[in-house]
Design an enzyme around this catalytic site. Structure first.
Site, PDB file in Angstrom:
ATOM      1  N   GLU A 312       3.339 -15.640  -3.690  1.00 28.33           N
ATOM      2  CA  GLU A 312       1.935 -15.924  -3.974  1.00 28.33           C
ATOM      3  C   GLU A 312       1.834 -16.772  -5.251  1.00 28.33           C
ATOM      4  O   GLU A 312       2.411 -16.446  -6.282  1.00 28.33           O
ATOM      5  CB  GLU A 312       1.197 -14.601  -4.182  1.00 28.33           C
ATOM      6  CG  GLU A 312      -0.232 -14.737  -4.673  1.00 28.33           C
ATOM      7  CD  GLU A 312      -0.818 -13.406  -5.104  1.00 28.33           C
ATOM      8  OE1 GLU A 312      -2.055 -13.292  -5.138  1.00 28.33           O
ATOM      9  OE2 GLU A 312      -0.034 -12.476  -5.410  1.00 28.33           O
ATOM     10  N   LYS A 369      -5.940 -15.440   1.319  1.00 25.07           N
ATOM     11  CA  LYS A 369      -5.945 -14.020   0.958  1.00 25.07           C
ATOM     12  C   LYS A 369      -7.326 -13.424   1.217  1.00 25.07           C
ATOM     13  O   LYS A 369      -8.332 -13.878   0.670  1.00 25.07           O
ATOM     14  CB  LYS A 369      -5.555 -13.867  -0.511  1.00 25.07           C
ATOM     15  CG  LYS A 369      -5.384 -12.421  -0.980  1.00 25.07           C
ATOM     16  CD  LYS A 369      -4.904 -12.420  -2.429  1.00 25.07           C
ATOM     17  CE  LYS A 369      -4.631 -11.016  -2.943  1.00 25.07           C
ATOM     18  NZ  LYS A 369      -4.143 -11.039  -4.338  1.00 25.07           N
ATOM     19  N   CYS A 420      -0.010 -10.269  -1.260  1.00 25.09           N
ATOM     20  CA  CYS A 420      -0.082  -9.279  -2.336  1.00 25.09           C
ATOM     21  C   CYS A 420      -0.816  -8.000  -1.933  1.00 25.09           C
ATOM     22  O   CYS A 420      -0.331  -7.217  -1.132  1.00 25.09           O
ATOM     23  CB  CYS A 420      -0.701  -9.919  -3.578  1.00 25.09           C
ATOM     24  SG  CYS A 420      -0.319  -9.017  -5.111  1.00 25.09           S
TER      25      CYS A 420
END
Length: 549
Positions: A312, A369, A420
């Site tokens: 990320e 995300k 994440c």
């Protein structure tokens, strides 16, 4: 003489009041201690076996409390103990001076973040206790059924929001992979239900012993009385049998062979760049990131990988600038697919994204995300809290979340993408697997926190791989990067705060577990069956008492 007697009586009265205060606080202390024991089940301690007994003291206290007058503080303290210890890694974000936040405000923000999620956990346990108190006169088997159902229901409710991490289920990962395989049936709540039910049975065994003793002595049960368990009653025997049976079911699932056909093989390389977050904003940090990820890509390309995965935000720049980087130039030169973490653009806002570059250096897909970190990446109720807590993003633009129904197609087929924080949300993975996702790509940056967080994060990814029966490649900035097979076995894991490259062969799969097909069917089944049973028994009791004086 009278003065001496008065002084002695005063001291005795003071000691008596101190003793009363201690007795009053003892349930709180017991609950807090057992909650802390539950918190020790995860990294850095990893005492996973404690999860099977750590709810017992809370259950006993709540059920045996006199008319439920003193059950809420102990339950709240249990939640504080568990979530506070398990999520202590949040404090690793301090100091945030690298983001321009002064030391004292950084400390205040850190304590607020950790305290808020800890208190929220305490509130949820207190709600569970409130339900259990109403069942104190019910049959033990009904308390176990409803207690298990409500716990699963509350975890489902919590996980539907933006703040979620510490389920009972994740206490078993990565050490007890056999029981984690129950997640293939109905997701992580299957494991949560198993833990809650076993704890409930052990607690009811103890409560049963207390009540037998109280009838013999014709005395009232004390909420803090812990008589010795001198015999194994039917509840303890049932708990033992259930624990063994659940592990046998998990072992059967764990023992199934994993097909590895050559045509489904995919050799993936991972680059762990090891760029501290405090450097990423600087020109020096960006140069180092370009150098590390470009060199890592070239090394892996020479090893014959099919694709390379980066973490990320590996290159903390916008999409429009990616084509000018040395890494993309290397992709054009070597012709090996790369998944590059960077920032996407959406109008005046930006997203944290993972881009697929084909062998020609062209972007062919993008995943944004969808689960942002509250306070870290956005401010909930920004109109209210925005003036109190400053936005922590290093960029001036406003960060937004990606769509909840994204698909991530690659030159090798559809992938299941996770960035994440999304590792904590099983539905994100289940939905993508049901839509044809064949392997997991997890891209993260855990450099903000203490060392226990990356290991907990790895444990979350292991659970997701098991639940949907997929191979997983996990790339992080500073560790722990890893490869995991569908049985949750870690094939390779990087060091922490190290620069590393590694290649491993994973396999594309199209199997669908019961959880992938039906989702979390167990929780509504438990809630409906337990609620229906309780209402039925209540109705029968009212009918039987109808007309009685």
């Amino acid at each position: 003489m009278q003065k001496k007697q008065s002084k002695k009586q005063g001291e005795q009265g003071k000691q008596g009041r101190q003793g009363e205060r201690f007795i009053f606080l003892l349930p709180w202390l017991i609950a807090l201690a057992s909650g802390i024991l539950m918190g020790l089940t995860v990294a850095p301690v990893g005492a996973w076996f404690l999860a099977w007994i750590a709810v017992v003291p809370l259950w006993v206290l709540v059920v045996t409390s006199a008319k439920g007058k003193n059950q809420f503080p102990p339950a709240f303290f249990w939640g504080i103990g568990y979530h506070g210890v398990a999520l202590w890694w949040i404090t690793g974000i301090h100091p945030m001076t690298w983001l321009g936040v002064p030391w004292l405000p950084s400390l205040a923000i850190t304590l607020f973040c950790w305290g808020f999620i800890t208190v929220l956990g305490g509130v949820f346990v207190a709600i569970w206790a409130a339900v259990m108190v109403r069942l104190s006169e019910q049959k033990p088997w009904l308390r176990i059924l409803i207690g298990t159902s409500v716990w699963c229901g509350l975890e489902s409710l919590w996980s539907a929001g933006p703040l979620w991490w510490s389920s009972l289920a994740y206490t078993q990962s990565p050490h007890n992979l056999v029981i984690v395989h129950l997640g293939q049936l109905s997701g992580p709540n299957t494991v949560t239900a198993a833990i809650a039910a076993v704890n409930g049975l052990i607690a009811e065994a103890y409560i049963n012993r207390l009540r037998i003793a109280s009838r013999r002595e014709d005395t009232k049960i004390s909420s803090v009385s812990f008589a010795p368990l001198r015999f194994v009653n039917k509840y303890l025997a049932t708990a033992t049998g259930l624990l063994i049976t659940l592990h046998l079911i998990g072992f059967i699932l764990y023992s199934r062979p994993i097909a590895q056909p050559p045509e489904a093989a995919l050799k993936v390389g991972i680059v762990q760049g090891n760029i501290p977050n405090r450097l990423l904003r600087s020109s020096q940090g960006f140069r180092r990131a370009q150098e590390n990820y470009t060199n890592g890509y070239l090394t892996l390309a020479d090893q014959g990988v099919d694709a390379v995965l980066t973490p990320e935000g590996a290159l903390p720049i916008f999409q429009r600038n990616l084509l000018e980087t040395a890494l993309v130039a290397a992709v054009k030169e070597k012709g090996v697919v790369a998944w590059i973490g960077a920032f996407g653009e959406r109008g005046d806002s930006y997203t944290i994204s993972l881009f697929t570059f084909n062998g020609k250096g062209e972007i062919v897909s993008r995943y944004d995300k969808a689960k942002l970190v509250p306070l870290g990446e956005y401010i909930p109720f920004e109109g209210i809290l925005g003036k109190i807590v400053q936005r922590l993003s290093p960029l001036d633009a406003h960060q937004v979340a990606g769509s909840a129904n994204q698909l991530f197609d690659t030159p090798f087929g559809r992938a299941i993408a996770s960035i994440c924080y999304e590792s904590a949300f099983p539905e994100q993975f289940r939905r993508q697997a049901a839509a044809g996702g064949q392997f997991i790509l997890s891209s993260s940056n855990d450099a903000h926190y203490t060392a226990s967080m990356p290991f907990q994060h790895h444990a979350q990814d292991i659970m997701r791989a098991i639940e949907i029966d997929r191979w997983s490649a996990r790339a992080t900035n500073t560790g722990y990067s890893a490869f995991v097979d569908p049985h949750g076995k870690t094939l390779w894991m990087s060091g922490y705060n190290t620069y590393e490259t590694h290649a491993e062969t994973i396999y594309r799969r199209q199997t669908q577990t019961l959880y992938v097909r039906w989702g979390d069917w167990l929780t509504p089944l438990l809630l409906i069956s337990s609620g229906g049973t309780w209402l039925g028994i209540r109705g029968i009791n009212k009918f039987s008492n109808f007309g009685n004086p």
